[in-house]
Design a protein around this motif. Structure first.
Motif, mmCIF file in Angstrom:
data_model
loop_
_atom_site.group_PDB
_atom_site.id
_atom_site.type_symbol
_atom_site.label_atom_id
_atom_site.label_comp_id
_atom_site.label_asym_id
_atom_site.label_seq_id
_atom_site.Cartn_x
_atom_site.Cartn_y
_atom_site.Cartn_z
ATOM 1 N N ILE A 56 25.347 47.459 -4.792
ATOM 2 C CA ILE A 56 25.223 46.083 -4.496
ATOM 3 C C ILE A 56 26.712 45.605 -3.562
ATOM 4 O O ILE A 56 26.744 45.182 -2.425
ATOM 5 C CB ILE A 56 25.146 44.990 -5.361
ATOM 6 N N PRO A 57 27.763 46.051 -4.212
ATOM 7 C CA PRO A 57 28.972 45.607 -3.653
ATOM 8 C C PRO A 57 29.320 45.694 -2.228
ATOM 9 O O PRO A 57 29.578 44.788 -1.654
ATOM 10 C CB PRO A 57 30.045 45.996 -4.666
ATOM 11 N N PRO A 58 29.167 46.847 -1.583
ATOM 12 C CA PRO A 58 29.343 47.143 -0.291
ATOM 13 C C PRO A 58 28.682 46.221 0.640
ATOM 14 O O PRO A 58 29.185 45.662 1.606
ATOM 15 C CB PRO A 58 29.268 48.623 0.054
ATOM 16 N N VAL A 59 27.657 45.840 0.415
ATOM 17 C CA VAL A 59 26.646 45.158 1.179
ATOM 18 C C VAL A 59 26.926 43.628 1.134
ATOM 19 O O VAL A 59 26.939 42.933 2.037
ATOM 20 C CB VAL A 59 25.111 45.373 0.930
ATOM 21 N N LEU A 60 27.141 43.273 -0.243
ATOM 22 C CA LEU A 60 27.457 41.797 -0.334
ATOM 23 C C LEU A 60 28.690 41.321 0.455
ATOM 24 O O LEU A 60 28.820 40.395 0.834
ATOM 25 C CB LEU A 60 27.357 41.618 -1.926
ATOM 26 N N ASN A 61 29.706 42.363 0.180
ATOM 27 C CA ASN A 61 31.104 42.027 0.532
ATOM 28 C C ASN A 61 30.825 42.041 2.102
ATOM 29 O O ASN A 61 31.685 41.085 2.785
ATOM 30 C CB ASN A 61 32.091 43.235 0.391
ATOM 31 N N SER A 62 30.191 42.946 2.839
ATOM 32 C CA SER A 62 29.777 42.784 4.206
ATOM 33 C C SER A 62 29.216 41.431 4.803
ATOM 34 O O SER A 62 29.781 40.686 5.534
ATOM 35 C CB SER A 62 28.963 43.852 4.727
ATOM 36 N N LEU A 63 28.303 41.049 3.850
ATOM 37 C CA LEU A 63 27.738 39.525 4.130
ATOM 38 C C LEU A 63 28.650 38.357 3.928
ATOM 39 O O LEU A 63 28.756 37.347 4.751
ATOM 40 C CB LEU A 63 26.336 39.315 3.080
ATOM 41 N N GLU A 64 29.622 38.738 2.761
ATOM 42 C CA GLU A 64 30.706 37.493 2.773
ATOM 43 C C GLU A 64 31.686 37.442 3.583
ATOM 44 O O GLU A 64 32.381 36.511 3.800
ATOM 45 C CB GLU A 64 31.033 37.567 1.230
ATOM 46 N N SER A 65 31.889 38.509 4.252
ATOM 47 C CA SER A 65 33.048 38.814 5.212
ATOM 48 C C SER A 65 32.874 38.357 6.603
ATOM 49 O O SER A 65 33.727 38.058 7.459
ATOM 50 C CB SER A 65 33.706 39.988 5.048
ATOM 51 N N MET A 95 23.545 37.566 8.204
ATOM 52 C CA MET A 95 22.842 37.049 7.440
ATOM 53 C C MET A 95 21.677 37.966 6.828
ATOM 54 O O MET A 95 21.020 37.403 5.694
ATOM 55 C CB MET A 95 22.043 35.849 8.086
ATOM 56 N N ALA A 96 21.855 39.173 7.255
ATOM 57 C CA ALA A 96 20.960 40.162 6.466
ATOM 58 C C ALA A 96 21.473 41.439 6.963
ATOM 59 O O ALA A 96 21.980 41.815 8.037
ATOM 60 C CB ALA A 96 19.342 40.102 7.318
ATOM 61 N N ALA A 97 21.316 42.445 5.964
ATOM 62 C CA ALA A 97 21.631 43.763 5.786
ATOM 63 C C ALA A 97 20.901 44.696 4.962
ATOM 64 O O ALA A 97 20.338 44.278 4.205
ATOM 65 C CB ALA A 97 23.152 43.961 5.234
#
Length: 337
Positions: free
Chosen positions: A96-105, A110-112
């Motif tokens: 989860i963290p790599p994708v969530l970090n990308s979304l938050e940065s 909006m989707a990944a």
């Protein structure tokens, strides 16, 4: 930090839950895992209650279908982001963290999706998403790692994070508020290409979609319909035309839609010879039902934004594959915009 939940839509899938839910529960902490039960008649709910008491439950009394089930559930879930995760996906530590970090940065992202490998052959990419999805000028989908039915071996050749045209619905990280604002998954699609349609609408609305290969999951696939089923052929061809009509510009449709339909008729002859006439008739039926609903789609898309800049392949994948013999994504000319 914004919040996230992992949402699995289930219908009579106790066997998949027994196989795949342990990895999801173990590797998704501290984020909540939510099981959306779509009116199952098996023991799915009691099984989860007994063996996975930390999993949150949303229970519907009837089956609303894949699109409808998620649409109703995402009205009830309150986290900023939701992962639409198929019940036949095995996740890995730190997925989860790599994708969530990308979304938050990136406020426009909006989707990944993570990198998706084949559960049955973990050295190779999986059909439904691989390392990010694209479409060509006529709306035909393909992936980094998958052209038509050819799946590449994963040798880290597509480990760069990048913008893609569509992210796989088997493991789709998405901004929940935008999902609801755009109307979620199109329930008329039933299954197949609904996530491509949603991602196209995300791009048309001025936002972005990406793949984050630093995260890896393994997808079993084929759980809805296998490719030998004419129903799958019908849905793919009907939804492919519907997606093009909904999202393409008016000037583009003038030549793209007739050409796409002509190529479909050629495909109907070819597939009838290779897989049986039932598949050819499924394509003709898909065209008939598409034409019956075309007016509704045109009225529904009136006034909606189109033709935003997106990483769409400005060529024809059938020419690249069948005529020029290019079988992998890295062999394509760099004609994306």
């Amino acid at each position: 930090m914004k919040t996230l939940s992992v949402a699995l839509l289930n219908y009579n899938g106790q066997q998949h839950l027994a196989t795949f839910l342990p990895s999801v529960v173990e590797h998704s902490k501290p984020y909540p895992v939510v099981l959306i039960d779509n009116g199952s008649s098996d023991n799915s709910v009691s099984f989860v209650k007994e063996h996975f008491p930390t999993v949150e439950l949303i229970q519907f009394t009837e089956n609303h279908g894949f699109c409808g089930g998620y649409n109703k559930a995402l009205q009830l879930i309150e986290t900023d982001y939701v992962v639409l995760l198929n019940t036949d996906v095995e996740v890995t530590p730190n997925w989860i963290p790599p994708v969530l970090n990308s979304l938050e940065s990136d406020e426009k992202l909006m989707a990944a999706q993570p990198k998706i490998l084949d559960f049955k052959k973990k050295t190779h990419f999986e059909y439904a998403g691989a390392s990010g999805g694209f479409i060509d000028k006529l709306g035909y989908p393909f992936c980094r790692g998958r052209f038509f039915d050819e799946l590449e071996e994963d040798t880290n050749q597509y480990d760069q994070q990048r913008e893609v045209f569509w992210a796989s619905g088997s493991s789709l990280f998405i901004n929940r508020r935008l999902y609801n604002k755009l109307g979620g998954l199109d329930e008329h699609f039933f299954a197949h290409m609904e996530e491509i349609d949603l991602c196209w609408r995300i791009w048309n609305a001025g936002y972005k979609v990406a793949v984050c290969p630093q995260s890896t999951v393994y997808h079993l696939g084929g759980g809805t319909l296998n490719k030998q089923n004419p129903r799958k052929t019908y849905l793919n061809f009907r939804n492919g035309l519907s997606m093009l009509l909904k999202n393409e510009s008016a000037t583009g449709l003038l030549w793209k839609l007739p050409l796409r339909m002509l190529l479909d008729w050629i495909a109907a002859i070819k597939i009838s010879m290779e897989s049986g006439t039932s598949h050819g008739f499924a394509i003709l039926k898909a065209h008939l039902h598409f034409l019956q609903r075309a007016g509704n789609y045109l009225r529904g898309s009136k006034g909606k934004p189109k033709r935003k800049k997106s990483p769409r392949f400005q060529g024809l994948i059938i020419i690249q594959y069948f005529i020029k013999g290019r079988k992998t994504f890295k062999e394509l000319p760099d004609r994306f915009n």
